[in-house]
Design a protein around this motif. Sequence first.
Motif, PDB file in Angstrom:
ATOM      1  N   SER A  76      57.940 -19.433-103.764  1.00  0.00           N
ATOM      2  CA  SER A  76      56.904 -18.704-103.023  1.00  0.00           C
ATOM      3  C   SER A  76      57.368 -17.373-102.467  1.00  0.00           C
ATOM      4  CB  SER A  76      56.390 -19.576-101.861  1.00  0.00           C
ATOM      5  OG  SER A  76      55.886 -20.801-102.329  1.00  0.00           O
ATOM      6  N   SER A  77      58.663 -17.133-102.432  1.00  0.00           N
ATOM      7  CA  SER A  77      59.169 -15.897-101.818  1.00  0.00           C
ATOM      8  C   SER A  77      58.744 -14.654-102.591  1.00  0.00           C
ATOM      9  CB  SER A  77      60.696 -15.949-101.692  1.00  0.00           C
ATOM     10  OG  SER A  77      61.309 -16.209-102.935  1.00  0.00           O
ATOM     11  N   THR A 315      52.603 -17.032-108.331  1.00  0.00           N
ATOM     12  CA  THR A 315      53.638 -17.978-108.744  1.00  0.00           C
ATOM     13  C   THR A 315      53.140 -18.859-109.876  1.00  0.00           C
ATOM     14  OG1 THR A 315      55.066 -19.794-108.011  1.00  0.00           O
ATOM     15  CG2 THR A 315      52.909 -19.648-106.993  1.00  0.00           C
ATOM     16  N   THR A 316      54.020 -19.153-110.813  1.00  0.00           N
ATOM     17  CA  THR A 316      53.669 -20.036-111.930  1.00  0.00           C
ATOM     18  C   THR A 316      54.019 -21.486-111.639  1.00  0.00           C
ATOM     19  OG1 THR A 316      55.839 -19.708-112.970  1.00  0.00           O
ATOM     20  CG2 THR A 316      54.087 -18.177-113.576  1.00  0.00           C
ATOM     21  N   SER A 320      60.192 -19.590-114.093  1.00  0.00           N
ATOM     22  CA  SER A 320      59.804 -18.329-114.729  1.00  0.00           C
ATOM     23  C   SER A 320      59.081 -17.422-113.748  1.00  0.00           C
ATOM     24  CB  SER A 320      58.917 -18.596-115.954  1.00  0.00           C
ATOM     25  OG  SER A 320      57.705 -19.221-115.564  1.00  0.00           O
ATOM     26  N   GLY A 321      58.496 -18.009-112.708  1.00  0.00           N
ATOM     27  CA  GLY A 321      57.822 -17.213-111.691  1.00  0.00           C
ATOM     28  C   GLY A 321      58.667 -16.993-110.459  1.00  0.00           C
ATOM     29  N   VAL A 325      64.661 -15.276-110.741  1.00  0.00           N
ATOM     30  CA  VAL A 325      64.709 -15.306-112.204  1.00  0.00           C
ATOM     31  C   VAL A 325      64.158 -14.004-112.788  1.00  0.00           C
ATOM     32  CG1 VAL A 325      63.783 -16.448-114.253  1.00  0.00           C
ATOM     33  CG2 VAL A 325      64.618 -17.814-112.335  1.00  0.00           C
ATOM     34  N   ILE A 326      63.088 -13.490-112.186  1.00  0.00           N
ATOM     35  CA  ILE A 326      62.511 -12.235-112.656  1.00  0.00           C
ATOM     36  C   ILE A 326      63.531 -11.105-112.549  1.00  0.00           C
ATOM     37  CG2 ILE A 326      60.760 -10.484-112.171  1.00  0.00           C
ATOM     38  CD1 ILE A 326      58.918 -12.798-111.294  1.00  0.00           C
ATOM     39  N   ALA A 327      64.218 -11.046-111.403  1.00  0.00           N
ATOM     40  CA  ALA A 327      65.226 -10.001-111.201  1.00  0.00           C
ATOM     41  C   ALA A 327      66.391 -10.162-112.165  1.00  0.00           C
ATOM     42  CB  ALA A 327      65.724 -10.036-109.760  1.00  0.00           C
TER      43      ALA A 327
END
Length: 552
Positions: A76-77, A315-316, A320-321, A325-327
């Motif tokens: 959620s962050s 958020t997924t 992956s969300g 992980v995105i960074a």
Amino acid sequence: MSKNDFIEESPVSSQNSTLSKGDANDVHVVESESSVQSPSNNYVYGDENNLSRGLQSRHLQMLSVVNVFGTGLFLSSGKTLYLTGNVGMVLSYLFVGILVGLNQLAMIELSTFMPVTGSYIRHGDHFVDSAYSFALGWIGVYQHVIPGDLSATAVIMGYWSDVNPAVWIAVFGIIIVACNSVNIRFYGEVEFFFGSLKVLLIAGLVILSIVIDLGGVPNIDRIGFRYWKETPFREYYTSGSLGKFLSWWNATGSTVYAFGGVNAISFYGGETRNPRYSIYVAGKRIFYRVFALYMLTIFSLTLILSADNPRIANTTGDSSGSPFVIAIHEAGIKGLPSVINAVVLTSAFSAANMGITQTSRNLFALAARGQAPKFFLKTNRYGLPYWGVIASALLMPLAFMSASKESATVFGWFQNLTSANLLVTWIAIDINHIALQKALKAQGYSRSDLPYKMPFAHYGAYVSLFFFIILLLTGGYTNFLNNNFDISSFFSSYFVIPLFPVLYFFWKFFKKTKVIRSEDVDLKTLFKAVEENPEIIQKTKGGWRFISFLWE
């Protein structure tokens, strides 16, 4: 060298005792027979004599780590960052973290004075009003039977598998029930293991974030504080300073959710060895450890990910969300998302595991005061209140609501419901502590007479109470803005507010209860229980002192 060089008996009722002077960091609990046996004062501890005291200080501290560093941080962050901006996110976590810290200081004073299963529920009955504790207890049951984290386990598994989420809900549900069907010590060891993995992951993420930020990854320039300068704050609904404040305040709900579970250190007072000492040490250490580690993690995230990144808006439910992980993906690093997803899975599992454990203890605490059916007091040969586990398990199928394409939406509902309920819990802890302070003053005692006195607790209870009430009342404020009303958001944010008075007045009219006057609060029995149940401790010297500090 005699035995007396190592062991001292500390009744902690005297202001001159070793622990009252704040030296508890220098001691180590002895697993002796006398320290493990159940307390003798039946009025205070009652049916808790049937529970197994299998938890130690290290279990309590890791339970808080496991439950605080969960899906709120890992999943959620990203949405919080999107709402607040990079600087706004740090300030949001700092603001809520300070309030939670002040609240926990009050909780430590209460729970070391009256260490019982159900903590704030039983405290409410003793210091405030039986109807008040009835409402708190059943709201606690309602909070923890909401299977949001069990739903999250199924969504997280979707990262690796196309199997219907309902299958994973059933599998993890069975495992969780099994974990809650044996001695509490087993539950503590499972969570201690998961907590250790989580701490290692967090440490790794912080180090990796710093490396990425400083340009230590190939083909990535040094970032520094670039994102802090580009997107310090976001605006919501309107522009300017008001828009930035509204955006920042809108994110407090997810921030509150992220700090949920920190009060686990006191909830199992009736199942903890040397509960006064263990709760004191765990509470004091977990505060600055969790707070410092949380702020360091959030700070690191804001350095490597921009609030303008469109992938963090929704958020997924799986890694992956995750903003981390995105960074990491954008930095060109491969392989880590699966590792992070695995630890996120253990986070969701631990939180779901805690839900069924706390539901059974909530029901036990209610039954101990005649506010729930007496069969919830029955324990099996492991000292486990099994009827509460069964009742909680029967409601776990609610998690199948998430076995649909809208699973992330359902997870969001559960998050809002949990945040509102957490605020009610923290408000209750503050009210209980204020009632304790007034009772001490009215009956000629002082806070120095308590087994353990925490700094700022007497002021902190008032400060955190004020802001928690404001946060609860404004948790769904976006629904009152033009054309923003959403029935699911409104319900999940505010349902607990009418629920509390309904439960409170139902029990008050049914049992004709009265608010306890400060002069009538039974403090003598609590002080007597402290005197009659001394805790045996052992000083740890030399190099072992440092190892003990890290371990506990």
